[in-house]
Write a protein that holds these residues in place. Structure first.
Motif, PDB file in Angstrom:
ATOM      1  N   MET A   1      20.222   8.694  67.634  1.00 61.56           N
ATOM      2  CA  MET A   1      20.049  10.075  68.066  1.00 61.56           C
ATOM      3  C   MET A   1      19.845  10.127  69.572  1.00 61.56           C
ATOM      4  SD  MET A   1      17.198  12.872  66.771  1.00 61.56           S
ATOM      5  CE  MET A   1      17.736  12.739  65.062  1.00 61.56           C
ATOM      6  N   TYR A   2      20.460  11.088  70.224  1.00 54.80           N
ATOM      7  CA  TYR A   2      20.358  11.268  71.665  1.00 54.80           C
ATOM      8  C   TYR A   2      19.338  12.375  71.915  1.00 54.80           C
ATOM      9  CZ  TYR A   2      22.145  11.670  76.508  1.00 54.80           C
ATOM     10  OH  TYR A   2      22.291  11.678  77.868  1.00 54.80           O
ATOM     11  N   ILE A   3      18.206  12.024  72.537  1.00 54.29           N
ATOM     12  CA  ILE A   3      17.100  12.960  72.722  1.00 54.29           C
ATOM     13  C   ILE A   3      16.780  13.116  74.200  1.00 54.29           C
ATOM     14  CG2 ILE A   3      14.680  13.443  72.194  1.00 54.29           C
ATOM     15  CD1 ILE A   3      14.978  11.664  69.722  1.00 54.29           C
ATOM     16  N   ASP A  23      14.261   3.304  68.624  1.00 47.88           N
ATOM     17  CA  ASP A  23      15.566   2.926  69.198  1.00 47.88           C
ATOM     18  C   ASP A  23      16.525   4.092  69.372  1.00 47.88           C
ATOM     19  OD1 ASP A  23      14.900   0.201  69.443  1.00 47.88           O
ATOM     20  OD2 ASP A  23      15.440  -0.184  67.357  1.00 47.88           O
ATOM     21  N   HIS A  24      16.010   5.287  69.601  1.00 46.10           N
ATOM     22  CA  HIS A  24      16.870   6.411  69.940  1.00 46.10           C
ATOM     23  C   HIS A  24      17.263   6.314  71.414  1.00 46.10           C
ATOM     24  CE1 HIS A  24      16.382   8.376  66.117  1.00 46.10           C
ATOM     25  NE2 HIS A  24      15.069   8.410  66.232  1.00 46.10           N
ATOM     26  N   ASP A  25      18.368   6.944  71.763  1.00 44.10           N
ATOM     27  CA  ASP A  25      18.767   7.051  73.165  1.00 44.10           C
ATOM     28  C   ASP A  25      17.975   8.199  73.779  1.00 44.10           C
ATOM     29  OD1 ASP A  25      20.697   5.008  72.996  1.00 44.10           O
ATOM     30  OD2 ASP A  25      22.149   6.409  72.147  1.00 44.10           O
ATOM     31  N   VAL A  26      17.098   7.861  74.716  1.00 38.61           N
ATOM     32  CA  VAL A  26      16.180   8.848  75.275  1.00 38.61           C
ATOM     33  C   VAL A  26      16.409   9.014  76.774  1.00 38.61           C
ATOM     34  CG1 VAL A  26      13.751   9.476  75.626  1.00 38.61           C
ATOM     35  CG2 VAL A  26      14.447   8.281  73.530  1.00 38.61           C
ATOM     36  N   ASP A  67      21.480  15.491  70.877  1.00 40.23           N
ATOM     37  CA  ASP A  67      21.187  15.960  69.521  1.00 40.23           C
ATOM     38  C   ASP A  67      19.917  16.796  69.495  1.00 40.23           C
ATOM     39  OD1 ASP A  67      23.309  14.464  68.097  1.00 40.23           O
ATOM     40  OD2 ASP A  67      22.205  12.723  68.832  1.00 40.23           O
ATOM     41  N   ALA A  68      19.011  16.535  70.455  1.00 44.69           N
ATOM     42  CA  ALA A  68      17.735  17.246  70.472  1.00 44.69           C
ATOM     43  C   ALA A  68      17.236  17.387  71.901  1.00 44.69           C
ATOM     44  CB  ALA A  68      16.698  16.509  69.629  1.00 44.69           C
ATOM     45  N   LEU A  69      16.570  18.517  72.150  1.00 47.01           N
ATOM     46  CA  LEU A  69      15.929  18.775  73.437  1.00 47.01           C
ATOM     47  C   LEU A  69      14.478  19.120  73.162  1.00 47.01           C
ATOM     48  CD1 LEU A  69      15.937  19.366  76.516  1.00 47.01           C
ATOM     49  CD2 LEU A  69      16.669  21.703  75.953  1.00 47.01           C
TER      50      LEU A  69
END
Length: 221
Positions: A1-3, A23-26, A67-69
């Motif tokens: 997930m890209y956060i 391990d999300h892309d932050v 994917d999320a903000l």
């Protein structure tokens, strides 16, 4: 997930820690130079030292792919603007902290998933809102158990199914208890013959917490 996480203060850093641990892309946007440098050193994430309340900064952060903000600033006007920009760019999950409870309706009308007042706000709650949007509220119980609320969505596996049938079909996870059902402004204590309906807000006690196995039957995804 890209956060994308805006703000690396106490709440933001908690979100960053949880998201990077999974391990999300932050990507973090923090306007304070010292705090941005500290965050870059402490966590495995990209940190942008800039004012997030601009299209240019959010584009640099990759908002068109996010994917999320999650906005955690102490300025409601900034949080609202970020949520509006996120909506314009089609970000699926918008989560924001709020400092003045009187502003809550503004965020809700915009479709922000979770808005919490400061006395209840913590990073774990905001991160949970991204991980499992169906969970509307939760409380951690010593030992890892959780009590939380989840809405029955239209077309979900449990929509129109009695609890007795749900148990026979294996739709209810083990070590899970349905405590109460809020329907039409009334609270119902569920029994085996209780049939769940779309729109029901169900309070659940789950020994292993709000896992995917527990929440999935309540959603239509």
């Amino acid at each position: 997930m890209y956060i994308i996480v805006v703000g690396a203060g106490r709440t933001g850093s908690s979100v960053i820690e949880l998201a990077t641990r999974d391990d999300h892309d932050v990507v973090v946007v923090e306007r304070d130079e010292a705090l941005a440098a500290e965050t870059s050193t402490a966590y495995d994430c990209l940190v942008i030292n800039a004012d997030a309340a601009s299209r240019e900064t959010l584009l640099e952060a990759g908002i068109d792919e996010a994917d999320a903000l999650i906005s955690t600033t102490d300025d409601d006007s900034v949080n609202l603007m970020l949520s509006m920009l996120g909506k314009q760019f089609g970000v699926e999950t918008l989560v924001s902290s709020i400092n003045d409870p009187e502003h809550m309706d503004l965020f809700r009308e915009l479709g922000v998933n979770i808005v919490e007042s400061p006395h209840r706000l913590n990073g774990q709650y905001l991160y949970r809102a991204v991980q499992r949007p169906a969970v509307q509220d939760f409380m951690t119980v010593p030992g890892g158990a959780e009590i939380f609320e989840v809405a029955v969505e239209d077309g979900a596996p449990l929509d129109g199914v009695s609890l007795l049938q749900a148990g026979e079909d294996g739709l209810l996870a083990e070590d899970t208890v349905l405590v109460a059902i809020a329907r039409d402004d009334e609270i119902h204590i569920p029994g085996g013959d209780t049939t769940l309906e779309a729109g029901d807000l169900v309070t659940i006690f789950a020994l292993d917490g709000a896992t995917d196995a527990v929440t999935a039957p309540f959603t239509s995804d």
